[in-house]
Write a protein that holds these residues in place. Structure first.
Motif, short mmCIF file in Angstrom:
data_model
loop_
_atom_site.label_atom_id
_atom_site.label_comp_id
_atom_site.label_asym_id
_atom_site.label_seq_id
_atom_site.Cartn_x
_atom_site.Cartn_y
_atom_site.Cartn_z
N GLY A 1 0.79 -1.23 0.00
CA GLY A 1 0.00 0.00 0.00
C GLY A 1 0.82 1.28 0.00
N ALA A 2 2.13 1.16 -0.25
CA ALA A 2 2.95 2.38 -0.24
C ALA A 2 2.63 3.24 -1.47
CB ALA A 2 4.42 2.01 -0.25
N ILE A 3 2.67 4.58 -1.28
CA ILE A 3 2.44 5.50 -2.38
C ILE A 3 3.78 5.83 -3.03
CG2 ILE A 3 1.64 7.81 -2.99
CD1 ILE A 3 -0.23 7.74 -0.68
N ALA A 4 3.83 5.66 -4.37
CA ALA A 4 5.02 6.08 -5.11
C ALA A 4 4.65 7.35 -5.87
CB ALA A 4 5.43 4.98 -6.08
N LEU A 5 5.62 8.18 -6.16
CA LEU A 5 5.32 9.45 -6.81
C LEU A 5 5.68 9.42 -8.28
CD1 LEU A 5 6.78 11.87 -4.14
CD2 LEU A 5 4.47 10.95 -4.32
N PHE A 6 4.89 10.10 -9.10
CA PHE A 6 5.23 10.26 -10.51
C PHE A 6 6.46 11.15 -10.61
CE2 PHE A 6 0.79 9.08 -11.10
CZ PHE A 6 1.00 8.07 -12.02
N GLY A 7 7.31 10.84 -11.58
CA GLY A 7 8.46 11.70 -11.79
C GLY A 7 9.61 11.39 -10.87
N GLU A 8 9.47 10.39 -9.99
CA GLU A 8 10.59 9.98 -9.15
C GLU A 8 11.22 8.74 -9.75
OE1 GLU A 8 12.14 11.29 -6.56
OE2 GLU A 8 10.74 12.97 -6.57
N LYS A 9 12.52 8.63 -9.57
CA LYS A 9 13.19 7.44 -10.07
C LYS A 9 13.43 6.52 -8.86
CE LYS A 9 17.70 6.25 -11.80
NZ LYS A 9 19.06 6.77 -11.65
N TYR A 10 12.87 5.33 -8.92
CA TYR A 10 13.04 4.41 -7.80
C TYR A 10 13.97 3.26 -8.18
CZ TYR A 10 9.12 6.80 -5.66
OH TYR A 10 8.30 7.75 -5.12
N GLU A 11 14.75 2.83 -7.21
CA GLU A 11 15.60 1.65 -7.43
C GLU A 11 14.73 0.40 -7.25
OE1 GLU A 11 18.61 2.11 -8.45
OE2 GLU A 11 18.52 4.27 -8.14
N ASP A 12 15.32 -0.78 -7.51
CA ASP A 12 14.56 -2.03 -7.33
C ASP A 12 14.20 -2.23 -5.87
OD1 ASP A 12 14.81 -2.54 -9.99
OD2 ASP A 12 16.75 -3.54 -9.72
N SER A 13 15.16 -1.92 -4.98
CA SER A 13 14.78 -2.02 -3.58
C SER A 13 14.62 -0.61 -3.04
CB SER A 13 15.77 -2.83 -2.77
OG SER A 13 17.04 -2.63 -3.22
N VAL A 14 13.60 -0.48 -2.23
CA VAL A 14 13.20 0.86 -1.80
C VAL A 14 13.08 0.90 -0.28
CG1 VAL A 14 11.95 1.39 -3.91
CG2 VAL A 14 10.78 0.19 -2.07
N ARG A 15 12.85 2.10 0.22
CA ARG A 15 12.64 2.27 1.66
C ARG A 15 11.20 2.74 1.82
NH1 ARG A 15 13.98 7.06 4.82
NH2 ARG A 15 14.32 6.56 7.02
N ALA A 16 10.49 2.10 2.72
CA ALA A 16 9.09 2.50 2.94
C ALA A 16 8.94 3.03 4.35
CB ALA A 16 8.18 1.31 2.72
N ILE A 17 8.16 4.10 4.48
CA ILE A 17 7.95 4.76 5.77
C ILE A 17 6.47 4.67 6.09
CG2 ILE A 17 7.94 7.02 6.92
CD1 ILE A 17 10.72 5.87 6.58
N ARG A 18 6.17 4.09 7.26
CA ARG A 18 4.76 3.97 7.64
C ARG A 18 4.52 4.61 8.99
NH1 ARG A 18 0.44 0.33 6.86
NH2 ARG A 18 1.57 -1.30 5.79
#
Ligand code: SER
Length: 871
Positions: free
Chosen positions: A639-656
């Protein structure tokens, strides 16, 4: 073959060669001072080439959105005039990061073109780098020998550094390349001129389609070449050109990438494509530019007045201008193409479909506002032409039009020409050059090459867990700018300093040397995956171990605002709806700013509800749940929100925090209670469909409430401590209104009474009823009184003076119209001359005029002189 299938075939082919297929990175780059836009397929992978990061798979392929409108690669001026250059285009690419090299790259390129796409070998040419003496590079014999196995030697051509040595920018990874060209001319034309002689000669049907770059060097700031840590492959194939070849047409604009847009332009404007070259250019410009602008907006870059936003605004204005001049479109229309584009490209690039509404609104608003400016500019140009004595309009004026109204010279020329004028171009160019020199001087900076101290260290970020750590300097360089003077950029083997990113400002702090010297870190930024610390000085002994310490107050307050930003984002999506998307964010220690898509003003009640939502989450004291290095898909599934226009790596950090979950690299409070309180300071519009909220948290809220209370107390005291302040103020307002009414009535009565007195004071001088006197009335009553007297008495000359305060004086002169017209009396002249005595000036008509001044002491003299005018 449809363009969709051409793209898919490319990706499938490289998938079968063990490549990971990745989505296109955003077209607009963030946090890269050397590059504004993704200008080639390899740009998003720069850090891999430089050895600053390692990809999960060392074989990657994709179709990357590119934009070539600034810097080293700029095709803007060609667009529309030819049929194969674009601002935005797709680059199909395959990459090897230290894995396969020339042999495989060439073999697979050949296999794909000739066996999968089935392009006839006899229309292909390839080029090989011939070497460069100055750089000390040799002819690429290795590539030549490989090509020989696939294509006859008379189709292998030698190319110079300009065509066959690829560099992304002035500095950075580079290497020799082999290009593949196609010759799609008719057999008749081929018989006349050998295709070989047309390669790299800007022939529209003999064009490069694929560039295979063999990356093995890094171009340094001093211009020299250094070897890269490993050898890589970077290939880029122009998707639109490939479509042209495979669809058997002669122009990129005749492929199904562009035809839907062109048909739509024809429908909207009623103008046909393919009949008149000027119209065709305009249509091509618009079809090309709308793609660049729409994808930039979808990637989060709105048109604006500076930086990347200004480049986007200029591209759009260029399109509007062509529509205005050549398609006779004086109303916004380009925005209507957004839908066609979303329909056509939405499968490959979902962002363009999801952001369709925003793209539509932003372009429409930009068009409307530029068309208004065009209108104003046209009026100004008319005036300039009117004031021109000969037939040549001043180039300086044309430059002013360009500078303030965004009028390109050719538009000014066109309009002037229609009226029989031309423009002094030399003068225009002088203005242009002066402006360029000014901006170059203002932004001049010099960056030295990195001085490497420890080569094989990994530069690790430890700032999520600690604010202070022992570090060693791995490299540094000096940067000199006009604005900041000399600065140093330091990189350590590890660092607790958070680099600016995700909206959050970079950490501040210091490094301490073993003997206790302190060097302040004034900012921290990330460049190509390297964390750079900005300082004014270098430590004396570069090889020491230093203590790096982050300013904890700066960090704590930034973290408070960052966590609050996540809660605000959640509140907006909950209260306003799911359409809300983050469009920009600034997180500083002092405040937070959040831009988001929403189509109307957020009203007071909603703002209160949003504030209350965030404060409720703060009161719940939700703990931070941080997940580092989890797969992107897992985060999204959770359920994490990703942003348009951001470049994400394969592994990410999620903040809840509770129900709020975002992909985020920023720093946060350990529990929401540490935010203390959240207060919205303002809400407003940034662009069409984009709203901005500014808010504060933590100590800033304390300061804010103290300030509010101080003001409140001051007002309360002034009102003598009433129980209910609002009631008391509203009582005062009522009282004030009643008093105003009374005064008005009193003044009217006073004037009425005065009229009799003044009548009695009239003297007859030379047959004129004359009176010059001081009256104690307000300007409106004086005027009314004079006109009333004028209605009753003929041949009247009045001069009334009044002094409302010790430094204000006013003279009002009334002369009966018949007197003024027949005898040439002039009230305007009277007050202008006598006004000097009260140190002021004024004017009006010949029968009524007023003058104001600063010297009531001059009134007696002015009254005395008045008689001179009739004597
Ligand atoms: N970087 C090379 C180019 O842009 C190949 O991808 O042409």
């Amino acid at each position: 073959m449809k363009s969709q299938d051409i793209r898919t075939k490319f990706l499938d082919f490289f998938k079968s060669k063990q490549h990971d297929i990745v989505p296109s990175a955003p077209m607009v780059l963030k946090n890269d001072p050397t590059l504004m836009f993704t200008n080639s397929g390899m740009a998003p992978f720069k850090e891999y080439f430089l050895g600053n990061a390692t990809p999960k798979n060392n074989r990657i392929a994709d179709s990357q959105k590119c934009l070539r409108v600034s810097g080293k690669h700029n095709d803007l001026e060609e667009v529309g005039y030819d049929t194969y250059h674009h601002t935005m285009f797709e680059m199909l690419g395959n990459w090897s990061f230290g894995d396969y090299f020339k042999k495989e790259a060439i073999a697979w390129a050949w296999e794909l073109l000739t066996e999968v796409y089935k392009i006839d070998k006899d229309i292909l040419y390839v080029t090989v780098f011939e070497g460069d003496e100055k750089d000390g590079t040799k002819m690429d014999q290795e590539a030549y020998d490989i090509w020989k196995q696939y294509i006859s030697e008379d189709r292998i051509l030698m190319g110079n550094k300009k065509d066959n040595f690829w560099e992304m920018g002035e500095q950075g990874p580079c290497g020799p390349c082999s290009e593949i060209h196609v010759d799609i001319r008719s057999a008749e034309e081929k018989a006349k001129i050998d295709g070989k002689s047309l390669v790299n000669e800007d022939h529209p049907q003999v064009v490069e389609i694929w560039n295979l770059v063999f990356m093995q060097y890094n171009r340094k700031a001093d211009g020299s070449l250094a070897g890269l840590p490993a050898k890589h492959i970077d290939t880029g194939m122009g998707f639109e050109r490939l479509c042209m070849v495979l669809q058997g047409v002669q122009s990129n604009y005749d492929t199904d990438v562009f035809t839907p847009l062109i048909r739509e332009i024809e429908t909207i404007t009623g103008v046909g494509y393919g009949k008149d070259e000027k119209v065709d250019i305009a249509i091509r410009v618009i079809a090309d530019h709308v793609r660049a602008v729409a994808f930039a907006i979808a990637d989060g870059q709105l048109p604006s007045n500076n930086g990347a936003g200004y480049v986007i605004r200029r591209i759009l204005r260029r399109a509007i201008r062509y529509g205005f001049t050549f398609l006779n479109k004086k109303e916004p229309f380009i925005y209507k193409l957004a839908e066609t584009l979303a329909h056509q490209m939405g499968n490959a690039f979902p962002e363009i479909r999801k952001q369709d509404n925003l793209v539509h609104n932003v372009i429409k608003e930009e068009e409307a506002s530029f068309l208004r400016t065009l209108d104003q500019g046209l009026l100004l140009l008319d005036k300039v032409i009117e004031e021109t004595s000969g037939k040549t309009v001043s180039g300086a004026k044309a430059f002013e039009l360009y500078d303030t109204y965004g009028f390109p010279l050719d538009l000014t020329q066109l309009i002037a020409r229609e009226k029989g004028y031309d423009i002094n171009e030399e003068e225009f160019n002088m203005g242009m050059k002066a402006q360029k020199d000014r901006s170059r001087a203002a932004s001049a900076s010099e960056t030295s090459d990195w001085v490497i101290l420890l080569d094989d260290e990994v530069e690790e970020f430890v700032g999520y867990d600690t604010l202070s750590v022992d570090v060693r300097l791995t490299r540094y360089r000096k940067v000199t700018t006009k604005k900041d003077g000399d600065q140093y950029q330091l990189v350590f083997n590890m660092t607790p300093f958070y680099p600016e990113g995700g909206g959050q400002v970079g950490d501040r702090g210091y490094i301490e040397t073993p003997n206790g010297d302190v060097i302040y870190v004034i900012d921290t930024k990330k460049e190509n995956n390297v964390i750079i610390h900005f300082t004014k000085n270098l430590p004396k002994n570069l090889n020491d171990t230093f203590k790096a310490v982050v300013n904890d107050e700066h960090r704590r307050l930034s973290a408070s605002n960052h966590s609050a930003t996540h809660l605000l984002h959640q509140a907006l999506r909950t209260i306003l709806g799911d359409h809300v998307e983050q469009k920009g964010s600034l997180v500083s220690p002092d405040y937070l700013r959040f831009d988001f898509s929403h189509f109307s003003k957020v009203d007071k009640d909603q703002l209160q509800e949003i504030e209350e939502f965030v404060n409720a989450r703060i009161r719940e004291n939700l703990p931070l749940e941080e997940k580092r290095n989890i797969p992107m898909q897992q985060a999204i599934d959770e359920g994490a929100i990703a942003l348009f226009g951001e470049k994400y790596e394969d592994s990410v950090r999620a903040i809840r925090f509770g129900q709020s979950m975002e992909l985020c690299g920023g720093t946060h409070v350990p529990q929401t209670g540490d935010i203390w309180y959240f207060k919205i300071k303002s809400e407003g519009a940034v662009a069409a469909g984009i709203r901005r909220i500014e808010a504060i948290t933590n100590v800033a809220v304390g300061e804010y409430f103290e300030d509010v209370e101080r003001n409140y107390d001051a007002v309360k005291q002034l009102l003598k401590n009433p129980k209910d302040i609002a009631k008391s103020v509203s009582g005062l307002q009522d009282e004030n209104a009643a008093l105003k009414k009374q005064i008005e009535q009193l003044l009217k009565d006073k004037a009425k009474n005065m009229k009799g007195d003044l009548k009695n004071q009239l003297q007859e001088v030379n047959g004129v009823q004359f009176l010059a006197t001081k009256v104690d009335l307000d300007p409106n009553s004086i005027k009314d009184l004079m006109f009333e007297l004028g209605g009753e008495i003929n041949n009247l000359f009045l001069l009334f003076a009044t002094a409302p305060s010790t430094d204000k004086a006013m003279l009002t002169c009334y002369i009966s119209k018949d007197l003024a017209n027949e005898k040439g009396y002039d009230a305007g002249k009277v007050v202008r001359e006598l006004g000097k005595l009260i140190h002021g000036g004024g004017g009006g008509q010949n029968f009524f005029a007023t003058a104001g001044g600063k010297n009531p002491g001059g009134i007696p003299k002015a009254l005395e002189r008045a008689k001179d005018y009739i004597a």
